[in-house]
Design a protein around this motif. Structure first.
Motif, PDB file in Angstrom:
ATOM      1  N   HIS A  10      -3.497   5.808   7.795  1.00 13.84           N
ATOM      2  CA  HIS A  10      -2.430   5.081   7.104  1.00 13.84           C
ATOM      3  C   HIS A  10      -1.280   4.799   8.057  1.00 13.84           C
ATOM      4  O   HIS A  10      -1.030   5.579   8.975  1.00 13.84           O
ATOM      5  N   ASP A  11      -0.565   3.705   7.805  1.00 14.16           N
ATOM      6  CA  ASP A  11       0.627   3.391   8.595  1.00 14.16           C
ATOM      7  C   ASP A  11       1.712   4.440   8.404  1.00 14.16           C
ATOM      8  O   ASP A  11       2.465   4.714   9.326  1.00 14.16           O
ATOM      9  N   ASP A  12       1.802   5.013   7.225  1.00 18.23           N
ATOM     10  CA  ASP A  12       2.800   6.046   6.931  1.00 18.23           C
ATOM     11  C   ASP A  12       2.094   7.231   6.273  1.00 18.23           C
ATOM     12  O   ASP A  12       2.234   7.478   5.078  1.00 18.23           O
ATOM     13  N   VAL A  66       2.240   2.781  -2.987  1.00 20.38           N
ATOM     14  CA  VAL A  66       3.638   3.229  -3.005  1.00 20.38           C
ATOM     15  C   VAL A  66       4.206   3.244  -1.585  1.00 20.38           C
ATOM     16  O   VAL A  66       5.316   2.763  -1.346  1.00 20.38           O
ATOM     17  N   ALA A  67       3.444   3.777  -0.640  1.00 19.45           N
ATOM     18  CA  ALA A  67       3.913   3.833   0.747  1.00 19.45           C
ATOM     19  C   ALA A  67       4.122   2.430   1.309  1.00 19.45           C
ATOM     20  O   ALA A  67       5.123   2.166   1.991  1.00 19.45           O
ATOM     21  N   ARG A  68       3.193   1.528   1.041  1.00 20.69           N
ATOM     22  CA  ARG A  68       3.314   0.150   1.530  1.00 20.69           C
ATOM     23  C   ARG A  68       4.533  -0.538   0.914  1.00 20.69           C
ATOM     24  O   ARG A  68       5.297  -1.216   1.601  1.00 20.69           O
ATOM     25  N   THR A  69       4.739  -0.346  -0.393  1.00 22.61           N
ATOM     26  CA  THR A  69       5.888  -0.943  -1.073  1.00 22.61           C
ATOM     27  C   THR A  69       7.200  -0.411  -0.502  1.00 22.61           C
ATOM     28  O   THR A  69       8.133  -1.178  -0.251  1.00 22.61           O
ATOM     29  N   ALA A  70       7.263   0.884  -0.262  1.00 28.02           N
ATOM     30  CA  ALA A  70       8.473   1.485   0.316  1.00 28.02           C
ATOM     31  C   ALA A  70       8.723   0.948   1.719  1.00 28.02           C
ATOM     32  O   ALA A  70       9.865   0.633   2.086  1.00 28.02           O
ATOM     33  N   ARG A  71       7.662   0.829   2.507  1.00 28.75           N
ATOM     34  CA  ARG A  71       7.777   0.311   3.872  1.00 28.75           C
ATOM     35  C   ARG A  71       8.280  -1.129   3.850  1.00 28.75           C
ATOM     36  O   ARG A  71       9.177  -1.502   4.610  1.00 28.75           O
ATOM     37  N   GLU A  72       7.721  -1.954   2.967  1.00 23.76           N
ATOM     38  CA  GLU A  72       8.141  -3.352   2.857  1.00 23.76           C
ATOM     39  C   GLU A  72       9.583  -3.455   2.375  1.00 23.76           C
ATOM     40  O   GLU A  72      10.349  -4.300   2.847  1.00 23.76           O
ATOM     41  N   HIS A  73       9.961  -2.589   1.458  1.00 23.79           N
ATOM     42  CA  HIS A  73      11.331  -2.583   0.945  1.00 23.79           C
ATOM     43  C   HIS A  73      12.313  -2.228   2.067  1.00 23.79           C
ATOM     44  O   HIS A  73      13.349  -2.885   2.215  1.00 23.79           O
ATOM     45  N   ARG A  74      11.960  -1.204   2.857  1.00 23.04           N
ATOM     46  CA  ARG A  74      12.829  -0.821   3.980  1.00 23.04           C
ATOM     47  C   ARG A  74      12.945  -1.973   4.981  1.00 23.04           C
ATOM     48  O   ARG A  74      14.029  -2.277   5.467  1.00 23.04           O
ATOM     49  N   HIS A  75      11.815  -2.604   5.269  1.00 21.12           N
ATOM     50  CA  HIS A  75      11.794  -3.711   6.226  1.00 21.12           C
ATOM     51  C   HIS A  75      12.654  -4.892   5.743  1.00 21.12           C
ATOM     52  O   HIS A  75      13.367  -5.501   6.531  1.00 21.12           O
TER      53      HIS A  75
END
Length: 78
Positions: A10-12, A66-75
């Motif tokens: 995973h990326d995160d 969830v991890a992908r959504t959080a990463r995209e939100h941070r970005h």
């Protein structure tokens, strides 16, 4: 005793593992090394192992989302 060792990349990985751990049963352990989440499941029967793995895959899918959504939100907010 039946045992499965599931490793996914995973990326995160830390975020994915943190999302998975609350749903782990006492027969499960989850660890992170670099970008790999490794979960070991031990159950008395093959049927029990299969059921637990089915649940785990659903939880893993949700955790990755969830991890992908959080990463995209941070970005998007940097």
């Amino acid at each position: 005793m039946r045992r499965a060792d599931v490793a996914t990349t995973h990326d995160d990985a830390s975020t994915v593992a943190a999302a998975l751990r609350p749903d782990n049963t006492p027969s499960m352990t989850t660890r992170v090394a670099d970008d790999v989440v490794r979960t070991v499941v031990e159950r008395e029967t093959a049927g029990g192992l299969g059921s637990t793995l089915d649940d785990y895959v659903v939880n893993l899918t949700v955790a990755e989302t969830v991890a992908r959504t959080a990463r995209e939100h941070r970005h998007n907010h940097e």
